[in-house]
Design an enzyme around this catalytic site. Structure first.
Site, PDB file in Angstrom:
ATOM      1  N   MET A  89       0.907  -1.144   0.114  1.00  0.00           N
ATOM      2  CA  MET A  89       0.059   0.145  -0.049  1.00  0.00           C
ATOM      3  C   MET A  89       0.759   1.336   0.007  1.00  0.00           C
ATOM      4  SD  MET A  89      -2.909  -1.320  -0.232  1.00  0.00           S
ATOM      5  CE  MET A  89      -4.177   0.054   0.105  1.00  0.00           C
ATOM      6  N   HIS A 108      -3.978  -5.855  -9.163  1.00  0.00           N
ATOM      7  CA  HIS A 108      -4.804  -4.808  -8.646  1.00  0.00           C
ATOM      8  C   HIS A 108      -6.216  -5.410  -8.835  1.00  0.00           C
ATOM      9  CE1 HIS A 108      -6.627  -1.066  -7.836  1.00  0.00           C
ATOM     10  NE2 HIS A 108      -7.434  -1.217  -9.198  1.00  0.00           N
TER      11      HIS A 108
HETATM   12  C1  GRF Z   1      -5.590  -7.944  -3.098  1.00  0.00           C
HETATM   13  O1  GRF Z   1      -6.646  -7.803  -3.532  1.00  0.00           O
HETATM   14  C2  GRF Z   1      -4.749  -7.304  -4.439  1.00  0.00           C
HETATM   15  O2  GRF Z   1      -5.277  -7.115  -5.641  1.00  0.00           O
HETATM   16  C3  GRF Z   1      -4.605  -5.695  -3.833  1.00  0.00           C
HETATM   17  O3  GRF Z   1      -4.384  -5.760  -2.328  1.00  0.00           O
HETATM   18  C4  GRF Z   1      -5.340  -7.056  -1.982  1.00  0.00           C
HETATM   19  C5  GRF Z   1      -3.963  -7.795  -1.184  1.00  0.00           C
HETATM   20  O4  GRF Z   1      -4.386  -8.858  -0.515  1.00  0.00           O
HETATM   21  N1  GRF Z   1      -3.486  -5.166  -4.418  1.00  0.00           N
HETATM   22  P1  GRF Z   1      -3.296  -9.834   0.139  1.00  0.00           P
HETATM   23  O5  GRF Z   1      -2.598  -9.091   1.127  1.00  0.00           O
HETATM   24  O6  GRF Z   1      -2.524 -10.612  -0.976  1.00  0.00           O
HETATM   25  O7  GRF Z   1      -4.304 -10.881   0.776  1.00  0.00           O
END
Ligand code: GRF
Length: 215
Positions: A89, A108
């Protein structure tokens, strides 16, 4: 560098895509996990799985600039063949995206170019979309703007809410991301600034797995 291509995976939270990348690894291995949040679930998973991992957290740096420089340095030291953002993030700067151009990918949760940024599932529902899904793309200095590599599509069903749609999407993310990483690792997907190239095997597999590609 080891004989088999290595991935450095950057996370901030849950890490379910990290786990999927590990569980379905073909042609690559995960060499290092980097998190910008010390209490990310994915980080404790990496520790348990015996995967080298590093925390590069905001609290330990004077500014966002020094934090980002430290993340870049940590990724460089891990000597990755591919860098995979998986729920990371933070928007990376151009120095970072240039350093790993063509080897830096992100997943994404929308069918880009629809719904870049946050709250993608809610926005897809509000917009009345009939289909939704996930995109793996090369990362440039913009937010979710890099060249698209592949997409997995799910239907939006009557009665869906944000939670049900997110769960359906996450399931296909867990198949899509390892396939893209594995195909890149064997050289079946290549980047040029204008477009993505796929070899014959990649195109056949994408068709069989119902992934959209962008020839
Ligand atoms: C996923 O939905 C991905 O597409 C987005 O953030 C979320 C991450 O989930 N970028 P995780 O940490 O892999 O469970």
């Amino acid at each position: 560098m080891s004989d088999i291509p290595t991935l450095t995976v950057l996370i901030s939270g849950r890490g379910s895509n990290l786990v999927a990348l590990h569980a379905h690894a073909s042609n690559y291995r995960i060499g290092h996990v980097i998190s910008n949040t010390p209490d990310a679930l994915g980080l404790s998973w990496a520790a348990q799985a015996g995967i080298p991992h590093t925390v590069v957290a905001r609290a330990n740096y004077e500014s966002l600039t020094t934090l980002k420089a430290a993340i870049l340095e940590t990724v460089r030291l891990s000597q990755p063949d591919i860098v995979a953002l998986a729920g990371f993030m933070m928007v990376l700067n151009a120095e970072f995206t240039e350093a790993f151009k063509g080897r830096l990918i992100n997943i994404h949760p929308s069918l880009l170019p629809k719904f870049p940024g946050l709250d993608t599932h809610a926005r897809a529902l509000t917009a009345g979309e009939a289909e939704h899904g996930a995109t793996v793309h090369f990362v440039d200095a913009g937010v979710d703007t890099g060249l698209r590599i592949a997409q997995a599509v799910v239907p939006v069903l009557l009665g869906d809410d944000e939670k049900t749609l997110a769960a359906r999407t996450l399931t296909v993310e867990h198949a899509l991301y390892p396939w893209v990483a594995g195909t890149m690792a064997r050289g079946g997907i290549r980047f040029t600034p204008e477009r993505v190239y796929y070899d014959e095997q990649a195109l056949l597999e994408a068709r069989r797995l119902s992934f959209r590609v962008f020839e």
